[in-house]
Scaffold this active site. Sequence first.
Site, short mmCIF file in Angstrom:
data_model
loop_
_atom_site.label_atom_id
_atom_site.label_comp_id
_atom_site.label_asym_id
_atom_site.label_seq_id
_atom_site.Cartn_x
_atom_site.Cartn_y
_atom_site.Cartn_z
N LYS A 150 -10.32 -10.95 -0.80
CA LYS A 150 -9.60 -10.06 -1.72
C LYS A 150 -8.46 -10.81 -2.39
O LYS A 150 -7.79 -11.62 -1.74
CB LYS A 150 -9.07 -8.85 -0.93
CG LYS A 150 -8.49 -7.74 -1.81
CD LYS A 150 -8.08 -6.55 -0.94
CE LYS A 150 -7.52 -5.41 -1.78
NZ LYS A 150 -7.13 -4.25 -0.94
N SER A 162 -8.83 0.20 -2.46
CA SER A 162 -8.61 -0.85 -3.42
C SER A 162 -9.46 -2.11 -3.21
O SER A 162 -9.58 -2.93 -4.12
CB SER A 162 -7.14 -1.24 -3.40
OG SER A 162 -6.80 -1.83 -2.16
N SER A 197 -8.03 1.44 2.14
CA SER A 197 -8.54 0.51 1.13
C SER A 197 -9.67 -0.41 1.58
O SER A 197 -10.28 -1.08 0.75
CB SER A 197 -7.40 -0.35 0.58
OG SER A 197 -6.68 0.37 -0.39
#
Lengths: 97, 520
Positions: free
Chosen positions: B80, B155, B179
């Site tokens: 990420k 996210s 997330s």
Amino acid sequence: MAQEISDKMIDELEILAKLDLSGEERERVRKDLGQMLDYIGRMNELDTEGVEPLYHVMPAVNVFREDEETGSSIREEILAGAPEAVDGCFRVPRTVE
Amino acid sequence: MKEILRWPAAELAQKINRREIKAKEAVSAYLEQLYALEPELNSFVTVDEEGAYAQAGRIDELTQSGKNAGPLAGVPVAVKDNLCTRGLRTTCASRMLEDFVPFYEAGAVERLRAAGAIILGKTNMDEFAMGSTSETSAFGPVKNPWDISRVPGGSSGGSCCAVAAAQSLCALGSDTGGSIRQPASYCGVVGLKPTYGTVSRWGLVAYASSLDQIGPIARNVEDCALLLEVISGGDKRDSTCLDRRDVDFGRAFARTSASPQTSPQTSSQASLQACPEDVRGLRIGIVRDYFDEGLDGEVAAAVRRAAQQLRDQGALVEEVDLSLVSYAIPAYYTIACAEASSNLARFDGVKYGYRAGAEKGLHPMYRRTRTEGFGTEVKRRIVLGSFVLSSGYYEAYYEKALRVKAMIVAAFDKAFSRFDLLLGPVAPTTAPLLGQTGDDPLKMYLGDIYTVSVNLAGLPAISLPCGLDSRGLPIGVQLVGPRFGEKTILQAARAYEKACGGFALSPMTERAEKKGGMKV
């Protein structure tokens, strides 16, 4: 019960948040913040009398380490990522007239 | 899909360590798949082809000289883009950090590399991890590989999308309010949020420090456990990182090395440790208040079927009321935004990242930089956070939220006195259409209702695929454990996975093969 967001409050938030909240943005903040405060305000339905605020979920103890220098100088590497650098320092716009 | 893309992480690493195939072959197969699907999915911000081949070269050299290159030797991992990677651009999907190249590596990424993993690139996400759809990215939205007219969740949307589309074998995400778990659910993959303090946050760009935790995303439970083992463990550079000794998650769950010698943590687990896939006698509580209004009927039915599946295998499944459910989101957004407003104060156009030009004076430069550099959702949260921390409102909002948090923690403690695990949905619905949630932040926040309290209490939880809805979209079931209960979670997860006969990748992976076939 809608929370009124006054111009004075938004002016203060501009300073705290270091954001320009003008024009359209100002009205959006007024609407969004008002709506969110109404929503999070529902916490007041809960009686929290006698409940201590919980900052850390883990038993928190301060973690200390020896104040010893480790690694090598990273000045150059840090400054390489700066928007503006001069003479081994960060350069910023004029701060005093 | 190519055969090499089908192997689980442990198997791929074993083949590479045994020199049956080269790490370079794995990298090239995954990059081919990545590039083939990327125009439709947008799951990556940066692909590091050069770095990936360089790391693969080092792995192949090691194995050629007869050395073991680690438990993740040659395993492609997508990271990420809020985890710092040395020499590799780290943007947090924000204009603010569009050109930021860290000169240090996040602790979790260091551990991955040391275990032989190959970082394929950095995945797209909601800006600064603030969002539940991966639409707030400054680099365009990520698409759901099961239906590209829909969001992948957020996210960590890029990470989950990449795994579901076999653009990468595994990924790292971060979970502040769901997330990892929510996009894992929308994308039909396995995502785990560890106990707070299990994985070092060193090098994770902070959103809400008391809630943030890095975790693994994988196709199956075993890979998830293996990845978790690699990234867990103490780190002096993060004072909230615990020096846990019980992090042998991968070894404990590898089918070949299951050993009854592991010392049990609690008496209720004693008999279960011996056979990691066994849930007989495990006490699982279905969180009844998660099935109230707001939960989609198909999601509810699939989650209840998953509970029944575990009951059929011998788990003792009962309903439990967790209470306080409707206060979790208000408390979460108060605390998370407060911490965000403080953490994001560092982005001021001086030390790194974006700086607005032509401003006279320091303070106007700060303001202009932040106004231009941050997107709408980030500014929204900074403003709310600044408000709840401001003099005159601090007690009414921020401290109140911390008291509610204390009550939520107590409610979980009470539930875990009766149950080994809690079971519920991950999100109220399956993946929504793109562009549906943007204008109504509150609507987006309400989608986090089943995930945020886990972060407030610092607990571990996993999201597992538990079927498809009538539109063919994945549904997720969530298993929540007590603090340090990852092994119990993984054990139940394995049992469930086995009973289901494994989890499927998105249909898109097969389409990519056909495309590839046509090229030849």
